[in-house]
Design an enzyme around this catalytic site. Structure first.
Site, PDB file in Angstrom:
ATOM      1  NE  ARG A   1      36.729  15.376 -30.135  1.00 25.30           N
ATOM      2  CZ  ARG A   1      37.317  14.662 -28.868  1.00 25.30           C
ATOM      3  NH1 ARG A   1      36.808  13.474 -28.739  1.00 25.30           N
ATOM      4  NH2 ARG A   1      38.193  15.108 -28.439  1.00 25.30           N
TER       5      ARG A   1
ATOM      6  CG  ASP B   1      43.243   3.293 -29.133  1.00 25.16           C
ATOM      7  OD1 ASP B   1      43.729   3.661 -27.884  1.00 25.16           O
ATOM      8  OD2 ASP B   1      42.284   3.582 -29.574  1.00 25.16           O
TER       9      ASP B   1
HETATM   10  C1  SAM Z   1      42.973   9.472 -23.747  1.00 30.72           C
HETATM   11  S1  SAM Z   1      43.666   8.069 -24.395  1.00 30.72           S
HETATM   12  C2  SAM Z   1      44.807   7.476 -23.339  1.00 30.72           C
HETATM   13  C3  SAM Z   1      45.765   6.874 -24.033  1.00 30.72           C
HETATM   14  C4  SAM Z   1      46.905   6.281 -23.035  1.00 30.72           C
HETATM   15  N1  SAM Z   1      46.544   5.289 -22.293  1.00 30.72           N
HETATM   16  C5  SAM Z   1      47.530   7.343 -22.134  1.00 30.72           C
HETATM   17  O1  SAM Z   1      47.015   7.182 -21.062  1.00 30.72           O
HETATM   18  O2  SAM Z   1      48.028   8.366 -22.451  1.00 30.72           O
HETATM   19  C6  SAM Z   1      42.098   7.069 -24.457  1.00 30.72           C
HETATM   20  C7  SAM Z   1      42.304   5.848 -25.505  1.00 30.72           C
HETATM   21  O3  SAM Z   1      41.313   5.187 -25.349  1.00 30.72           O
HETATM   22  C8  SAM Z   1      40.883   4.778 -26.627  1.00 30.72           C
HETATM   23  N2  SAM Z   1      39.484   4.124 -26.594  1.00 30.72           N
HETATM   24  C9  SAM Z   1      38.256   4.597 -26.360  1.00 30.72           C
HETATM   25  N3  SAM Z   1      37.354   3.783 -25.945  1.00 30.72           N
HETATM   26  C10 SAM Z   1      37.690   2.486 -26.346  1.00 30.72           C
HETATM   27  C11 SAM Z   1      37.266   1.339 -26.125  1.00 30.72           C
HETATM   28  N4  SAM Z   1      36.098   0.945 -26.267  1.00 30.72           N
HETATM   29  N5  SAM Z   1      38.202   0.218 -26.533  1.00 30.72           N
HETATM   30  C12 SAM Z   1      39.502   0.125 -26.778  1.00 30.72           C
HETATM   31  N6  SAM Z   1      40.074   1.736 -26.815  1.00 30.72           N
HETATM   32  C13 SAM Z   1      39.006   2.581 -26.484  1.00 30.72           C
HETATM   33  C14 SAM Z   1      40.660   5.826 -27.510  1.00 30.72           C
HETATM   34  O4  SAM Z   1      40.674   5.547 -28.728  1.00 30.72           O
HETATM   35  C15 SAM Z   1      41.964   6.764 -27.153  1.00 30.72           C
HETATM   36  O5  SAM Z   1      43.030   6.494 -27.930  1.00 30.72           O
END
Ligand code: SAM
Length: 287
Positions: free
Chosen positions: A48, A159
């Site tokens: 990445r 996000d």
């Molecule tokens: C695997 S995706 C899940 C998306 C959606 N909630 C779903 O279930 O399909 C996880 C998301 O969490 C976000 N994320 C990770 N750490 C985070 C943080 N500390 N604060 C806010 N968002 C975060 C990532 O950028 C990513 O877009």
């Protein structure tokens, strides 16, 4: 968008990358966004960050770590690259069904009466989650939906990752990505010909997409009637999960719903503030 990646065996790498580099990156990611990147994720981390190392004209991940130590904008790009953003329309649809049946009729009546309704998709990735949620709640009656959305309705979708938020705001997706959207909802709520479909502006304008770190300060004034926090806690350690869940509970109305991902659980004392009423569907109860 970063999808979960398999871990290929280390090959000859274009850029220098040692164990200490991985540890330094993992420490930054854990401290700033909470995500855990144990040793087994070294190849994923390298994969990445390598495009960023190349884009910055550097020859090693060590030099890149030095760069992100002094350049906050590049540090943000590194963290963006390290997040896993995998999502899809109508993922874990039982949550949308539960919400539409359990809460939405009451919330819709409240909107009609002039009262506020607040919903929060707290790790919304590229927008598929909040758009699915809103389509499922509003159903096929666009005129009634327009009436409700003109009332005191807000859906917040947040996000940490700026690149996915840009996709979410644009609301345009490859046609294939909408295959899971029920056909009638797709025809009411999306437009376009050819390979891309765009979400109806009525939905896009009803959702405020904002950058927010779940570990940081939340500039949120009101409690929510329902919160989705799905498939993000899996990347966090136990104390971070506990703290986050307790803060989510504080930001939810009694009688409101918290939906979490299929492999996530309520842990710690916060569990006493909820009743499990469906699959990973939690009702906030009075203290
Ligand atoms: C695997 S995706 C899940 C998306 C959606 N909630 C779903 O279930 O399909 C996880 C998301 O969490 C976000 N994320 C990770 N750490 C985070 C943080 N500390 N604060 C806010 N968002 C975060 C990532 O950028 C990513 O877009």
């Amino acid at each position: 968008m970063n999808a979960p990646a398999a871990q290929p065996a280390p090959r000859t790498r274009e850029f220098g990358f040692c164990k200490a580099d991985h540890e330094a990156i993992a420490a930054i990611a854990h401290a700033e966004v909470g995500i855990l990147l144990p040793e087994g994720k070294a190849q994923l981390v390298y994969g990445r960050l390598a495009p960023r190392v190349r884009a910055c004209g550097l020859t090693s991940v060590g030099d890149y770590i030095a760069l992100i130590g002094r350049d906050p904008a590049e540090r943000a790009r590194a963290l963006d690259a390290l997040t896993t953003n995998h999502t899809s329309f109508f993922r874990e649809p039982h949550h949308f069904e539960d919400f539409a049946q359990r809460l939405w009729p009451t919330l819709a009546a409240r909107l009609t009466a002039g009262d506020p309704v607040r919903l929060w998709s707290s790790a919304c990735s590229s927008g598929e989650e909040p758009y699915s949620w809103l389509m499922a709640a509003l159903g096929e009656d666009r005129a009634n939906a327009a009436h409700l959305l003109r009332r005191d309705f807000r859906m917040l979708a947040t996000d940490i990752s700026p690149s996915v938020l840009a996709t979410a705001r644009a609301g345009s997706y490859p046609r294939d990505a909408l295959a899971n959207v029920p056909a009638t909802l797709r025809s009411v709520w999306t437009q376009g010909r050819g390979d891309m479909l765009t979400v109806d502006p009525l939905l896009r304008d009803a959702i405020a997409f904002k950058s927010l770190n779940l570990l940081g300060d939340w500039p949120l004034r009101r409690r929510f009637d329902a919160i989705l926090c799905r498939n993000v806690m899996i990347y966090f350690d136990e104390p971070t999960k506990e703290r986050l869940l307790s803060r989510l509970a504080d930001h939810l109305e009694v009688g409101g719903m918290l939906y979490i991902g299929h492999s996530e659980r309520l842990i710690g004392p916060v569990a006493r503030r909820f009743e499990l009423v469906g699959r990973t569907a939690y009702l906030k109860v009075a203290a």
